[in-house]
Design an enzyme around this catalytic site. Structure first.
Site, PDB file in Angstrom:
ATOM      1  N   MET A 289      10.186  -6.722   3.378  1.00  0.00           N
ATOM      2  CA  MET A 289      11.073  -6.997   4.520  1.00  0.00           C
ATOM      3  C   MET A 289      12.273  -8.577   4.840  1.00  0.00           C
ATOM      4  O   MET A 289      12.212  -9.570   5.611  1.00  0.00           O
ATOM      5  CB  MET A 289       9.525  -8.230   5.328  1.00  0.00           C
TER       6      MET A 289
ATOM      7  N   ARG B  77      22.893 -14.476   1.730  1.00  0.00           N
ATOM      8  CA  ARG B  77      21.621 -12.936   1.487  1.00  0.00           C
ATOM      9  C   ARG B  77      22.621 -12.239   0.882  1.00  0.00           C
ATOM     10  O   ARG B  77      21.640 -11.587   0.058  1.00  0.00           O
ATOM     11  CB  ARG B  77      22.276 -12.312   3.050  1.00  0.00           C
TER      12      ARG B  77
ATOM     13  N   HIS C 227       9.127   3.252   8.285  1.00  0.00           N
ATOM     14  CA  HIS C 227       9.259   2.299   9.379  1.00  0.00           C
ATOM     15  C   HIS C 227       7.712   2.818  10.594  1.00  0.00           C
ATOM     16  O   HIS C 227       7.571   3.878  10.539  1.00  0.00           O
ATOM     17  CB  HIS C 227      10.113   3.003  10.235  1.00  0.00           C
TER      18      HIS C 227
ATOM     19  N   ASN D 171      13.175   4.061   4.385  1.00  0.00           N
ATOM     20  CA  ASN D 171      12.948   3.285   4.319  1.00  0.00           C
ATOM     21  C   ASN D 171      11.710   4.034   5.314  1.00  0.00           C
ATOM     22  O   ASN D 171      11.602   5.125   5.659  1.00  0.00           O
ATOM     23  CB  ASN D 171      13.272   2.782   5.281  1.00  0.00           C
TER      24      ASN D 171
ATOM     25  N   LEU E  55      19.025  -5.825   5.423  1.00  0.00           N
ATOM     26  CA  LEU E  55      19.932  -6.016   4.127  1.00  0.00           C
ATOM     27  C   LEU E  55      21.396  -5.962   4.878  1.00  0.00           C
ATOM     28  O   LEU E  55      21.702  -5.645   5.614  1.00  0.00           O
ATOM     29  CB  LEU E  55      19.854  -4.083   3.768  1.00  0.00           C
TER      30      LEU E  55
ATOM     31  N   GLU F 258       1.467   7.485   7.021  1.00  0.00           N
ATOM     32  CA  GLU F 258       2.569   6.658   6.172  1.00  0.00           C
ATOM     33  C   GLU F 258       2.225   7.150   4.491  1.00  0.00           C
ATOM     34  O   GLU F 258       3.078   6.886   3.799  1.00  0.00           O
ATOM     35  CB  GLU F 258       2.489   4.697   5.946  1.00  0.00           C
TER      36      GLU F 258
ATOM     37  N   SER G 150       0.832  -1.354   0.041  1.00  0.00           N
ATOM     38  CA  SER G 150       0.179  -0.159   0.320  1.00  0.00           C
ATOM     39  C   SER G 150       1.227   1.428  -0.277  1.00  0.00           C
ATOM     40  O   SER G 150       0.511   2.554  -0.422  1.00  0.00           O
ATOM     41  CB  SER G 150      -0.966   0.104   1.613  1.00  0.00           C
TER      42      SER G 150
HETATM   43  C1  GAR Z   1       3.896  -0.742   6.447  1.00  0.00           C
HETATM   44  O1  GAR Z   1       2.975  -0.399   7.491  1.00  0.00           O
HETATM   45  C2  GAR Z   1       5.538  -0.573   6.895  1.00  0.00           C
HETATM   46  O2  GAR Z   1       5.876   0.813   7.616  1.00  0.00           O
HETATM   47  C3  GAR Z   1       5.958  -1.442   7.608  1.00  0.00           C
HETATM   48  O3  GAR Z   1       5.222  -3.002   6.878  1.00  0.00           O
HETATM   49  C4  GAR Z   1       4.091  -1.550   6.370  1.00  0.00           C
HETATM   50  C5  GAR Z   1       3.751  -2.516   4.875  1.00  0.00           C
HETATM   51  O4  GAR Z   1       2.526  -1.922   4.111  1.00  0.00           O
HETATM   52  N1  GAR Z   1       7.394  -1.713   7.568  1.00  0.00           N
HETATM   53  C6  GAR Z   1       8.422  -2.402   8.383  1.00  0.00           C
HETATM   54  O5  GAR Z   1       7.856  -2.397   9.311  1.00  0.00           O
HETATM   55  C7  GAR Z   1       9.412  -2.293   7.798  1.00  0.00           C
HETATM   56  N2  GAR Z   1      10.393  -2.313   9.135  1.00  0.00           N
HETATM   57  P1  GAR Z   1       2.446  -1.892   3.108  1.00  0.00           P
HETATM   58  O6  GAR Z   1       3.371  -3.495   2.258  1.00  0.00           O
HETATM   59  O7  GAR Z   1       0.877  -1.418   2.663  1.00  0.00           O
HETATM   60  O8  GAR Z   1       3.159  -0.881   2.478  1.00  0.00           O
END
Ligand code: GAR
Length: 218
Positions: free
Chosen positions: A94, A69, A113, A111, A97, A178, A17
């Site tokens: 996820m 990796r 968060h 990024n 890196l 976000e 998203s």
């Molecule tokens: C989001 O909330 C993002 O901030 C989080 O994963 C979700 C992904 O949602 N990221 C983390 O936790 C990274 N440490 P999305 O695939 O709908 O963007």
């Protein structure tokens, strides 16, 4: 005046998203970046379907196909460079890196968060925020450094924690923020208005309102 958009690769692992919010923002003719490629390490990531429908190039680099990796990351790096990518946005990507990959994109990788860093690094940020009883929670866009969920902060947005919040309800309000701040941060970075100075990001030509809940302003 010529106007060149920065070529952006968005890395996802799932729903996508945040990637979607970037693709949608980049439709504006004056947006300083274009989404050149959406790369996923998961072949059936839901976000890939959206990107394809939007006519955005997609590719899968499946981490399970590599023995370690670093070879996985070398493949991702070659793909990104091969498409002329100049900036990378991690958007729910996820995989941790390695310092090698981070170094290749130092100062050119963002990024998002789901917490107000440096609080609540790592996973399950909304549940942990509720457990800790914080009254303000939020989201952060930052430059990526080798340390996880650290690095110079570009934009943050805050949300109030409500008395009867659940991790899901709080997370949904954070996610809405976000979707506001990732395009904003990319805009600032792509047009060179956000610059790293040491551990901080300096934003050109902006002054915060004293009670701002999104900074810099959306
Ligand atoms: C989001 O909330 C993002 O901030 C989080 O994963 C979700 C992904 O949602 N990221 C983390 O936790 C990274 N440490 P999305 O695939 O709908 O963007």
């Amino acid at each position: 005046m010529t106007f060149s958009r920065k070529r952006v690769g968005v890395l996802i692992s799932g729903r996508g998203s945040n990637m979607r919010s970037l693709v949608e923002a980049a439709r504006a003719p004056d947006f300083p970046a274009e989404i050149t490629l959406v790369l996923s390490n998961i072949a059936n990531a839901a976000g890939l379907e959206f990107a394809r429908k939007q006519g955005v190039a997609t590719t899968v680099v499946d981490h399970k196909a590599f023995s370690d990796r670093e070879s996985f990351e070398r493949a991702m790096h070659e793909t990104l460079v091969g498409r002329g990518v100049e900036l990378v946005c991690l958007a729910g990507f996820m995989r941790l890196l390695t310092p090698w990959f981070v170094e290749q994109w130092r100062g050119r990788m963002l990024n998002i968060h789901p917490a107000l860093l440096p609080s609540f690094r790592g996973l399950h940020t909304h549940a942990r925020a509720l457990e800790e009883g914080v009254k303000i929670h939020g989201a952060t866009v930052h430059f990526v450094v080798p340390e996880m969920d650290a690095g110079p902060i570009v934009v943050q947005a805050a949300v109030a924690v409500l008395e009867d919040d659940t991790p899901e309800a709080l997370g949904a309000r954070v996610l809405a923020q976000e979707h506001r701040i990732y395009p904003l941060a990319l805009n600032l970075v792509a047009r060179g208005a956000a610059r790293v100075e040491g551990a901080r990001v300096k934003i050109e030509g902006e002054r915060p309102a004293p009670d701002a809940l999104v900074w810099p302003r959306a």
